[in-house]
Design a protein around this motif. Structure first.
Motif, PDB file in Angstrom:
ATOM      1  N   VAL A 192       7.474  10.508 -11.243  1.00 40.55           N
ATOM      2  CA  VAL A 192       6.378   9.678 -10.728  1.00 40.55           C
ATOM      3  C   VAL A 192       6.906   8.305 -10.329  1.00 40.55           C
ATOM      4  O   VAL A 192       6.642   7.802  -9.222  1.00 40.55           O
ATOM      5  N   LEU A 193       7.676   7.680 -11.216  1.00 43.15           N
ATOM      6  CA  LEU A 193       8.211   6.343 -10.930  1.00 43.15           C
ATOM      7  C   LEU A 193       9.173   6.368  -9.752  1.00 43.15           C
ATOM      8  O   LEU A 193       9.208   5.432  -8.942  1.00 43.15           O
ATOM      9  N   ALA A 194       9.948   7.451  -9.639  1.00 37.25           N
ATOM     10  CA  ALA A 194      10.918   7.548  -8.551  1.00 37.25           C
ATOM     11  C   ALA A 194      10.221   7.625  -7.194  1.00 37.25           C
ATOM     12  O   ALA A 194      10.614   6.925  -6.239  1.00 37.25           O
ATOM     13  N   VAL A 195       9.193   8.431  -7.080  1.00 38.48           N
ATOM     14  CA  VAL A 195       8.494   8.579  -5.798  1.00 38.48           C
ATOM     15  C   VAL A 195       7.734   7.297  -5.450  1.00 38.48           C
ATOM     16  O   VAL A 195       7.771   6.834  -4.294  1.00 38.48           O
ATOM     17  N   LEU A 196       7.067   6.697  -6.430  1.00 36.77           N
ATOM     18  CA  LEU A 196       6.382   5.428  -6.154  1.00 36.77           C
ATOM     19  C   LEU A 196       7.386   4.330  -5.804  1.00 36.77           C
ATOM     20  O   LEU A 196       7.136   3.505  -4.904  1.00 36.77           O
ATOM     21  N   GLY A 197       8.538   4.310  -6.487  1.00 34.22           N
ATOM     22  CA  GLY A 197       9.569   3.330  -6.156  1.00 34.22           C
ATOM     23  C   GLY A 197      10.132   3.538  -4.770  1.00 34.22           C
ATOM     24  O   GLY A 197      10.393   2.570  -4.036  1.00 34.22           O
ATOM     25  N   TRP A 198      10.323   4.794  -4.367  1.00 34.67           N
ATOM     26  CA  TRP A 198      10.833   5.097  -3.033  1.00 34.67           C
ATOM     27  C   TRP A 198       9.849   4.655  -1.960  1.00 34.67           C
ATOM     28  O   TRP A 198      10.253   4.077  -0.937  1.00 34.67           O
ATOM     29  N   LEU A 199       8.556   4.911  -2.180  1.00 41.09           N
ATOM     30  CA  LEU A 199       7.551   4.458  -1.208  1.00 41.09           C
ATOM     31  C   LEU A 199       7.528   2.937  -1.115  1.00 41.09           C
ATOM     32  O   LEU A 199       7.309   2.370  -0.032  1.00 41.09           O
ATOM     33  N   THR A 200       7.796   2.271  -2.244  1.00 41.91           N
ATOM     34  CA  THR A 200       7.855   0.809  -2.236  1.00 41.91           C
ATOM     35  C   THR A 200       9.058   0.330  -1.432  1.00 41.91           C
ATOM     36  O   THR A 200       8.950  -0.608  -0.615  1.00 41.91           O
ATOM     37  N   VAL A 201      10.219   0.945  -1.646  1.00 38.88           N
ATOM     38  CA  VAL A 201      11.420   0.587  -0.892  1.00 38.88           C
ATOM     39  C   VAL A 201      11.206   0.810   0.610  1.00 38.88           C
ATOM     40  O   VAL A 201      11.665   0.013   1.440  1.00 38.88           O
ATOM     41  N   ARG A 202      10.519   1.883   0.958  1.00 35.59           N
ATOM     42  CA  ARG A 202      10.243   2.182   2.361  1.00 35.59           C
ATOM     43  C   ARG A 202       9.122   1.319   2.941  1.00 35.59           C
ATOM     44  O   ARG A 202       8.826   1.407   4.123  1.00 35.59           O
ATOM     45  N   ARG A 203       8.496   0.500   2.107  1.00 35.27           N
ATOM     46  CA  ARG A 203       7.363  -0.332   2.529  1.00 35.27           C
ATOM     47  C   ARG A 203       6.243   0.510   3.143  1.00 35.27           C
ATOM     48  O   ARG A 203       5.551   0.088   4.064  1.00 35.27           O
TER      49      ARG A 203
END
Length: 482
Positions: free
Chosen positions: A188-199
C-alpha cells in the motif's frame, strides 16, 4: 517466431510448469498448524452466521487478526459444496499458478522474455512456493495479489502519463493483498509513494480513499474489540508464544533486526528457493541477497517504481517482527523481486564480456538454482504420496503421530460425550472445534496454576484436554490440574 508469439509461449510454459509442479506435489493430508484450521473456522462462521467471528472460541468475539479475503473465498467454496481439506487447498494451488503467471508478466517489463521465463520458472520450482501451495494458508493468495498489483501498476506507467485503467486494477489488487495479509501494508505504501513521486495527484487521492477508508474501518474494528489477539500487541512481545518474557525495548528491536537479517539472508530466503538442507545454503543466500540489493540499486537510480519502493519496505517488516514468526513462508513475496533484481545485477556485471559468454553465464547461474529446487520438488512428490491411500480414506489424521491422533480422537468424542454447553481449554482450539463443534480456548502459556484457573473461571470452562500433541500441556497445565 514473432516476439508476441514467443512471449505467449513463455507465459504458457511457465504457467504450465507451475501447474504440473503444484499438481504432482499436492499433499492430501490436513496440516496440523492452527492457521489452516483457523481459516476454515472463520469461513464456517461467515457462511453459518454471516459474521466474521472466532466461532471456535467460547466468547465468539469478532475476529480482528486475519484480514477477511481468504476466509471469504473459502466460504464461497463451502457455499458451493466444498467440505474436504483437499477442496480448500485448491485455493492455494490455483493462486500459486497465478503468481507464477504474473511474475512472468511483471518480470518481462524489466528483463528480456527469456530472462523473465527463467525468473518465473525459478519461482514455480522454489521449494517454499511448492510447499505452501499444498496447504490452507493465505500466503499463496497474498503472493498472487502482490504480483498482479506490481504488474498492473508497472503496465500503467507510460512515457506520456499514466493509464488510469491499469492504475485502478493495481489499486484494487493492492487492497485485496492487504485484506489477505496485513503484511500487505508495504505494498500500500509503495503504490501511494509511487503515485506521489509521479505527481499523479488525482489517482493518488482516489487510491488514498479507496484503500484508506476500509483500512481505517478495519483498524477501528480491531480497536473496538477488547480481549482479542492483535498483531500490534504481539509484535512488541519478546516471544508471542511465551508472554512471560515480556515486551521488547529499543535494544531488543536492534537485536531482533540483526537476528532476522542473518536468518533471512542465510536460511529462510535461500531455503525457500533450494531447500533448507542444500549445501552451501548460507553462501548462496548471502550471494542472492547481495545481488538483489545491487540490482535494486541499479533500478532505483533509473527511477523508483512501485516494486523498487515495495522491496525495502517489505524487508523492513520481516526484519522487525518477532524472530519466532520468521521463516520461508514470509519470504515468498521477496523471491520474484530478488530473482529479477539479481538478473539486473548479473546483466550489469557481464556487460563487458563477449556477447556469446553472457547467456552461457546466465544459464549456469539459473541451473545452479534450478537443480536443487527440482530435487526439492521430487521430495515433495514423495512426501505427498508417503501416506497410503487406504489410511487416508479411513482417517485423514492417521498418518500423523499418536499424539495428534489421540488429540483428534478426544475432540471427536467431545462432540458427543460432553454437555451441549461445554467449554474446553485445549492446545489446538481451532482443530478441536472443527473436529468436535465444541468451543475451545488455548490454555495459558504460564507454568503457574493461577492463570489457568482464572482463565477457566472467566470462560466458564470446566474441561481441559491434557494432550500429547507436544510438550506444552505437560509443561504449562500439569500444575493447574494438580
Amino acid at each position: 517466431m514473432s516476439p508476441e508469439r514467443m512471449r505467449l509461449l513463455f507465459l504458457v510454459a511457465s504457467s504450465g510448469a507451475s501447474a504440473v509442479v503444484v499438481w504432482t506435489a499436492a499433499n492430501p493430508l490436513p496440516h496440523p498448524g492452527g492457521d489452516n484450521a483457523g481459516y476454515i473456522a472463520l469461513a464456517h462462521g461467515l457462511l453459518a452466521n454471516g459474521t466474521y467471528t472466532d466461532v471456535f472460541d467460547p466468547e465468539a468475539l469478532p475476529h480482528t487478526k486475519y484480514p477477511p479475503i481468504f476466509p471469504f473465498v473459502l466460504a464461497l467454496l463451502m457455499a458451493l459444496g466444498a467440505r474436504t481439506w483437499t477442496a480448500f487447498k485448491a485455493v492455494a494451488a490455483v493462486a500459486t499458478v497465478v503468481s507464477v503467471a504474473f511474475t512472468y508478466l511483471w518480470a518481462e517489463r524489466i528483463l528480456r522474455p527469456a530472462g523473465a521465463f527463467a525468473v518465473a520458472l525459478l519461482v514455480a520450482l522454489s521449494v517454499g512456493v511448492v510447499y505452501y501451495s499444498q496447504w490452507v494458508l493465505s500466503d499463496p493468495v497474498f503472493l498472487a495479489f502482490t504480483m498482479v498489483a506490481l504488474y498492473a501498476v508497472a503496465r500503467a506507467d507510460e512515457e506520456d502519463g499514466l493509464d488510469h485503467r491499469w492504475v485502478a486494477v493495481g489499486v484494487v489488487a493492492v487492497g485485496l493483498a492487504y485484506f489477505t495479509r496485513s503484511a500487505g501494508l508495504p505494498l500500500v505504501l509503495a503504490v501511494l509513494g509511487w503515485l506521489t513521486v509521479r505527481r499523479a495527484w488525482r489517482p493518488l487521492a482516489a487510491a488514498s480513499v479507496v484503500l484508506g477508508l476500509p483500512m481505517v474501518a478495519w483498524w477501528l474494528r480491531a480497536r473496538s474489540v477488547q480481549g482479542v489477539a492483535q498483531y500490534a500487541s504481539e509484535f512488541w512481545m519478546v516471544n508471542p508464544y511465551d508472554p512471560s518474557l515480556g515486551t521488547v525495548g529499543v535494544g531488543g528491536l536492534v537485536g531482533r533486526v540483526v537476528e532476522n537479517a542473518v536468518g533471512y539472508a542465510t536460511t529462510h530466503l535461500p531455503g525457500g528457493v533450494v531447500g533448507a538442507d542444500a549445501p552451501a545454503l548460507a553462501l548462496f543466500g548471502i550471494a542472492l541477497v547481495a545481488a538483489s540489493c545491487a540490482g535494486w540499486g541499479i533500478r532505483l537510480r533509473e527511477g523508483p517504481g512501485p516494486a523498487e519502493l515495495f522491496y525495502p519496505l517489505y524487508w523492513g517488516v520481516v526484519l522487525l517482527w518477532p524472530v519466532v514468526w520468521s521463516g520461508d513462508r514470509f519470504a515468498l513475496p521477496l523471491l520474484p523481486l530478488a530473482f529479477v533484481y539479481g538478473a539486473v545485477a548479473l546483466h550489469a556485471a557481464t556487460r563487458r564480456l563477449p556477447d556469446a559468454v553472457v547467456p552461457v553465464a546466465a544459464t549456469v547461474v539459473v541451473l545452479a538454482m534450478l537443480f536443487p529446487a527440482i530435487d526439492g520438488w521430487r521430495r515433495a512428490v514423495e512426501t505427498a504420496s508417503a501416506c497410503p491411500a487406504d489410511v487416508r480414506e479411513r482417517d485423514v489424521w492417521a498418518c500423523y503421530g499418536g499424539g495428534v491422533q489421540s488429540f483428534m480422537a478426544a475432540a471427536a468424542w467431545s462432540g458427543e460425550g460432553l454437555p451441549d454447553d461445554a467449554r474446553v481449554l485445549s492446545r489446538k482450539p481451532r482443530h478441536f472445534y472443527l473436529q468436535s463443534g465444541v468451543p475451545s480456548r488455548a490454555f495459558a502459556f504460564f507454568e503457574e496454576p493461577e492463570p489457568h484457573l482464572e482463565l477457566a473461571d472467566a470462560l466458564g470452562a470446566r474441561y481441559i484436554l491434557l494432550d500429547q500433541w507436544d510438550g506444552f500441556a505437560r509443561r504449562y497445565v500439569a500444575s493447574a490440574v494438580t
